[in-house]
Scaffold this active site. Structure first.
Site, short mmCIF file in Angstrom:
data_model
loop_
_atom_site.label_atom_id
_atom_site.label_comp_id
_atom_site.label_asym_id
_atom_site.label_seq_id
_atom_site.Cartn_x
_atom_site.Cartn_y
_atom_site.Cartn_z
N LYS A 97 0.77 -1.17 0.16
CA LYS A 97 0.07 -0.15 0.09
C LYS A 97 0.82 1.17 0.04
O LYS A 97 0.57 2.23 -0.50
CB LYS A 97 -1.13 0.27 1.24
CG LYS A 97 -2.00 -0.76 0.93
CD LYS A 97 -3.20 -0.89 1.95
CE LYS A 97 -4.30 -1.74 1.62
NZ LYS A 97 -5.29 -1.55 2.69
N LYS B 113 -3.99 -11.10 -6.40
CA LYS B 113 -5.13 -11.16 -5.63
C LYS B 113 -6.52 -10.58 -6.23
O LYS B 113 -6.20 -9.33 -6.79
CB LYS B 113 -5.23 -11.11 -4.14
CG LYS B 113 -5.06 -9.88 -3.70
CD LYS B 113 -5.42 -9.75 -2.23
CE LYS B 113 -5.44 -8.51 -1.64
NZ LYS B 113 -5.53 -8.22 -0.17
N LYS C 126 -10.66 -4.86 -4.86
CA LYS C 126 -11.54 -3.99 -5.20
C LYS C 126 -11.08 -2.90 -6.16
O LYS C 126 -11.53 -2.46 -6.95
CB LYS C 126 -12.00 -3.25 -3.89
CG LYS C 126 -13.05 -4.12 -3.14
CD LYS C 126 -13.37 -3.47 -1.80
CE LYS C 126 -14.20 -4.29 -1.02
NZ LYS C 126 -14.17 -4.01 0.43
P1 AMP Z 1 -11.15 -6.07 2.27
O1 AMP Z 1 -12.02 -5.92 1.06
O2 AMP Z 1 -9.78 -5.67 2.03
O3 AMP Z 1 -11.74 -5.08 3.29
O4 AMP Z 1 -11.50 -7.45 2.77
C1 AMP Z 1 -12.55 -7.98 3.27
C2 AMP Z 1 -12.31 -9.58 3.67
O5 AMP Z 1 -12.20 -10.18 2.48
C3 AMP Z 1 -11.14 -9.87 4.40
O6 AMP Z 1 -11.29 -10.90 5.40
C4 AMP Z 1 -10.33 -10.46 3.39
O7 AMP Z 1 -9.23 -11.26 3.77
C5 AMP Z 1 -11.04 -11.20 2.31
N1 AMP Z 1 -10.65 -10.99 1.00
C6 AMP Z 1 -10.28 -9.76 0.27
N2 AMP Z 1 -9.79 -10.09 -1.01
C7 AMP Z 1 -9.71 -11.36 -0.95
C8 AMP Z 1 -9.49 -12.30 -1.93
N3 AMP Z 1 -8.85 -12.05 -3.28
N4 AMP Z 1 -9.28 -13.79 -1.83
C9 AMP Z 1 -9.98 -14.14 -0.54
N5 AMP Z 1 -10.47 -13.29 0.53
C10 AMP Z 1 -10.16 -12.01 0.21
N1 TRP Z 2 -7.65 -5.27 7.23
C1 TRP Z 2 -8.78 -6.01 6.64
C2 TRP Z 2 -8.54 -6.01 5.15
O1 TRP Z 2 -7.85 -5.16 4.50
C3 TRP Z 2 -10.02 -5.19 7.13
C4 TRP Z 2 -10.15 -5.45 8.73
C5 TRP Z 2 -10.07 -4.34 9.68
C6 TRP Z 2 -10.21 -6.72 9.48
N2 TRP Z 2 -10.03 -4.59 10.97
C7 TRP Z 2 -10.34 -6.04 10.76
C8 TRP Z 2 -10.54 -8.03 9.43
C9 TRP Z 2 -10.56 -6.83 12.06
C10 TRP Z 2 -10.68 -8.64 10.50
C11 TRP Z 2 -10.65 -8.28 11.71
O2 TRP Z 2 -9.17 -6.88 4.48
#
Ligand code: AMP
Ligand code: TRP
Length: 323
Positions: free
Chosen positions: A112, A192, A195
């Site tokens: 990031k 991976k 979004k």
């Molecule tokens: P985020 O969109 O980064 O806030 O992720 C929310 C949840 O989705 C978290 O538990 C991530 O580990 C899971 N996640 C995000 N991208 C992936 C992916 N490409 N494959 C599996 N899990 C994902």
């Molecule tokens: N860091 C996680 C992600 O990017 C989102 C997140 C923030 C999270 N706080 C958390 C996930 C606490 C599990 C537990 O996907």
């Protein structure tokens, strides 16, 4: 009874990786006897400097999507992180139990920092995540594999606090499904599914219609062997498709290989597209229904419970620290 906590950022559109890596497990956990907290982590998303109007609407959309996905609200609490300021308060306290070197080693930080510029918010992001989990004394954290390192850090922070002040925090365990824990982009199977992916054709969004889903799978990148075999080092693209099919149908990778032993890639891609469309369609329909509804009453009740639980921990921590 276990306490479960997990979070999702309200940035961009929720995608298939979010579902198979996280939300699908949340739905499952919400239907067994746990105390569950599922949080829209809006303070985390400030690290990307989102447009305020967009953020507001994304927070509400994500809460509605969690309901649409089938989370059982009888034993789960859903809320937005910024409505419970105790998260950020605990984060300040826990930052004194975290080493700078540990934060510097976080892969997500390094990635990031390249794209967002290395401000202190993305640096201390994992401490806020640790406080999300520890504020409710969670034992289990269902997340995708990309969060493994953050979970280990959370345990280290909790352990360090406990060593000095006694057994305050449980050491939380990460949980993931046997498949779907790390979905890769359909176009670039080396990165991976995310979004912020620069190629939207590599990501399946929750509201993609069936045509779009089929097109994305049809044009997904694979090798040219035409052998449906799970092999992460040499056949990343096809392994990703096997993983998706396995996760949605509750099968092992081997079972998927056996089922499609005599099929060619074209046929298999269509079968994966079909099952993904079938999986997402009811969620999307329910979401469209909810979009018209006012969920402020649900939000209010959930929030009160989240605040009460967080406040208990803060009271305890304040007492222990002499604050
Ligand atoms: P985020 O969109 O980064 O806030 O992720 C929310 C949840 O989705 C978290 O538990 C991530 O580990 C899971 N996640 C995000 N991208 C992936 C992916 N490409 N494959 C599996 N899990 C994902
Ligand atoms: N860091 C996680 C992600 O990017 C989102 C997140 C923030 C999270 N706080 C958390 C996930 C606490 C599990 C537990 O996907």
């Amino acid at each position: 009874m276990k306490t479960v906590f997990s979070g999702i950022q309200p940035t961009g559109k929720v995608h298939l990786g979010n579902f198979l890596g996280a939300i699908k497990n949340w739905v499952h956990l919400s239907n067994v006897e746990n105390k569950n907290f599922f949080c829209v982590v809006d303070l985390h998303s400030i690290t990307t400097h989102p447009d305020p109007m967009e953020l507001k609407s994304n927070i509400e959309q994500t809460l509605k999507l969690l309901i649409a996905a089938g989370i059982n609200l009888d034993n789960s609490i859903i809320y937005a992180q910024s409505s419970v300021p105790q998260h950020a308060y605990l984060s300040w306290i826990l930052s004194s139990f975290c080493q700078v070197g540990e934060l510097q080693r976080m892969t997500q930080y390094k990635e990031k920092a390249d794209s967002l510029g290395s401000h202190a918010g993305i640096f201390t992001y994992p401490v806020l995540m640790a406080s999300d989990i520890l504020i409710h004394k969670a034992n289990e954290v269902p997340v995708g594999d990309d969060q493994t390192q953050h979970l280990e850090l959370t345990r280290n922070i909790a352990e360090r606090f406990n060593n000095k002040y006694g057994d305050v925090f449980p050491l939380p365990e990460k949980s993931s499904g046997k498949s779907g824990a790390r979905l890769m982009s359909l176009k670039h199977p080396d990165s991976k599914m995310s979004k912020s992916s620069d190629d939207i054709n590599g990501t399946i969004y929750f509201d993609d219609d069936k045509d779009t889903i089929m097109k994305k799978f049809k044009s997904s990148v694979t090798d040219s062997d035409d052998i449906i075999q799970y092999n992460l080092s040499e056949k990343k693209g096809i392994s990703n498709l096997i993983d998706i099919y396995a996760s949605i149908n509750g099968m092992s990778h081997k079972e998927v290989e056996k089922t499609f032993m005599d099929s060619r890639y074209g046929e298999f891609k269509m079968a994966v597209g079909e099952c993904v469309a079938e999986y997402l369609n009811p969620i999307n329909l329910k979401f469209i229904e909810l979009e018209k509804e006012n969920i402020s009453e649900i939000v209010k009740i959930n929030l009160q419970e989240a605040q009460a639980s967080a406040e208990l921990t803060i009271q305890e921590v304040n007492n222990i620290l002499g604050l």
